[in-house]
Design a protein around this motif. Structure first.
Motif, PDB file in Angstrom:
ATOM      1  N   GLY A   1       1.223 -31.434  15.440  1.00  0.00           N
ATOM      2  CA  GLY A   1       1.414 -30.230  16.243  1.00  0.00           C
ATOM      3  C   GLY A   1       2.820 -30.098  16.786  1.00  0.00           C
ATOM      4  N   GLY A   2       3.773 -30.795  16.154  1.00  0.00           N
ATOM      5  CA  GLY A   2       5.154 -30.711  16.582  1.00  0.00           C
ATOM      6  C   GLY A   2       5.633 -31.988  17.246  1.00  0.00           C
TER       7      GLY A   2
ATOM      8  N   PHE B   1       7.691 -39.888  24.920  1.00  0.00           N
ATOM      9  CA  PHE B   1       6.703 -40.065  23.848  1.00  0.00           C
ATOM     10  C   PHE B   1       7.205 -39.487  22.528  1.00  0.00           C
ATOM     11  N   SER B   2       8.516 -39.450  22.364  1.00  0.00           N
ATOM     12  CA  SER B   2       9.079 -38.829  21.170  1.00  0.00           C
ATOM     13  C   SER B   2       8.755 -39.588  19.887  1.00  0.00           C
ATOM     14  N   ASP B   3       8.374 -40.868  20.001  1.00  0.00           N
ATOM     15  CA  ASP B   3       8.051 -41.637  18.797  1.00  0.00           C
ATOM     16  C   ASP B   3       6.543 -41.858  18.647  1.00  0.00           C
TER      17      ASP B   3
ATOM     18  N   GLU C   1       5.806 -32.765   7.364  1.00  0.00           N
ATOM     19  CA  GLU C   1       4.355 -32.638   7.280  1.00  0.00           C
ATOM     20  C   GLU C   1       3.650 -33.484   8.336  1.00  0.00           C
ATOM     21  N   ALA C   2       4.213 -34.658   8.623  1.00  0.00           N
ATOM     22  CA  ALA C   2       3.603 -35.536   9.620  1.00  0.00           C
ATOM     23  C   ALA C   2       3.708 -34.931  11.008  1.00  0.00           C
ATOM     24  N   LEU C   3       4.842 -34.346  11.310  1.00  0.00           N
ATOM     25  CA  LEU C   3       5.008 -33.693  12.611  1.00  0.00           C
ATOM     26  C   LEU C   3       4.107 -32.473  12.719  1.00  0.00           C
ATOM     27  N   ALA C   4       3.960 -31.747  11.608  1.00  0.00           N
ATOM     28  CA  ALA C   4       3.103 -30.560  11.628  1.00  0.00           C
ATOM     29  C   ALA C   4       1.653 -30.938  11.873  1.00  0.00           C
ATOM     30  N   LEU C   5       1.199 -32.056  11.291  1.00  0.00           N
ATOM     31  CA  LEU C   5      -0.173 -32.512  11.488  1.00  0.00           C
ATOM     32  C   LEU C   5      -0.426 -32.834  12.954  1.00  0.00           C
TER      33      LEU C   5
END
Length: 241
Positions: free
Chosen positions: A175-176, A182-184, A169-173
């Motif tokens: 946008g992926g 900047f992966s973190d 859900e956090a990644l979806a908020l």
């Protein structure tokens, strides 16, 4: 419980009266002292009229929580739109929305306490509150996403160790998942969000007034310092406070 979906115009008016009385009770008694009987007395209504729109105390709590999240989120969204319209960079946008949330919090300390203070005994927020509660982090995520796409972020000196701890859900908020380096950024963004709320808790509850000379200026500086953890520069010009 979505009360408004089935309300008549009279019920809408009655709901507004009850909510206004409940907000006054929040100021006078705090969330733990809020009851349908107290709201009825404060609004000059019979308790059965209050129960007609909010059958249980928790229904009223949920409505107040949703309203508080929506109002604070809307203040941030409006500030961000104004900053974007003015051509502000991402760092200035972040400062603008943080200031907007601070202004709302000081103008509505009882509502701020309701959503960010101590949990109300016996109350468990239902799913209805999740979407309104996401408006604040969604504004921050939008700014970070924009900064990432425009090249305004500075890569971190070191990435966070280990596998990602994020829920989908956090990644979806956000946008992926963003690419390296900047992966973190989402993990760092959550730290930024929690730091912002923690700073506001300190200021609204008068935990910094005896430590700094100018709390508004200190707030700006703290936002700028925290923004560095996500690689974002917040401009603090002379006379900017």
């Amino acid at each position: 419980m979505n009360v408004s979906a089935t309300q008549s115009s009279d019920d809408v008016a009655l709901t507004a009266v009850v909510k206004d009385a409940a907000r006054r009770q929040l100021v006078e008694r705090g969330a733990a002292g809020l009851s349908l009987d107290a709201v009825a007395r404060g609004s000059g209504l019979d308790v059965t009229a209050v129960e007609a729109v909010f059958p249980h105390r928790d229904d009223l709590f949920t409505a107040l929580v949703v309203d508080a999240y929506d109002a604070s989120g809307a203040a941030m969204e409006q500030a961000d739109r104004a900053a974007v319209d003015a051509g502000a960079p991402a760092g200035a946008r972040l400062l603008a929305v943080a200031r907007a949330l601070r202004q709302w919090s000081f103008a509505n300390p009882a509502e701020f306490t309701l959503i960010y203070g101590s949990p109300v005994p016996g109350y468990h927020a239902p799913q209805d509150t999740v979407l309104p509660a996401s408006r604040t982090p969604a504004v921050l995520a939008g700014i970070l996403r924009s900064a990432l796409e425009s090249g305004e972020l500075t890569p971190p000196r070191r990435t966070l160790p280990g596998p990602s701890l994020l829920r989908p859900e956090a990644l979806a908020l956000f946008g992926g998942a963003p690419p390296a380096p900047f992966s973190d950024i989402v993990e760092r963004g959550i730290a930024l969000w929690s730091s912002l709320i923690g700073l506001l808790v300190f200021q609204v509850f008068s935990r910094t007034h005896d430590s700094v000379r100018d709390e508004a200026a200190y707030f700006d500086h703290a936002v700028a310092v925290t923004a560095e953890t996500v690689g974002l520069v917040v401009p603090l010009g002379e006379g900017d406070h």
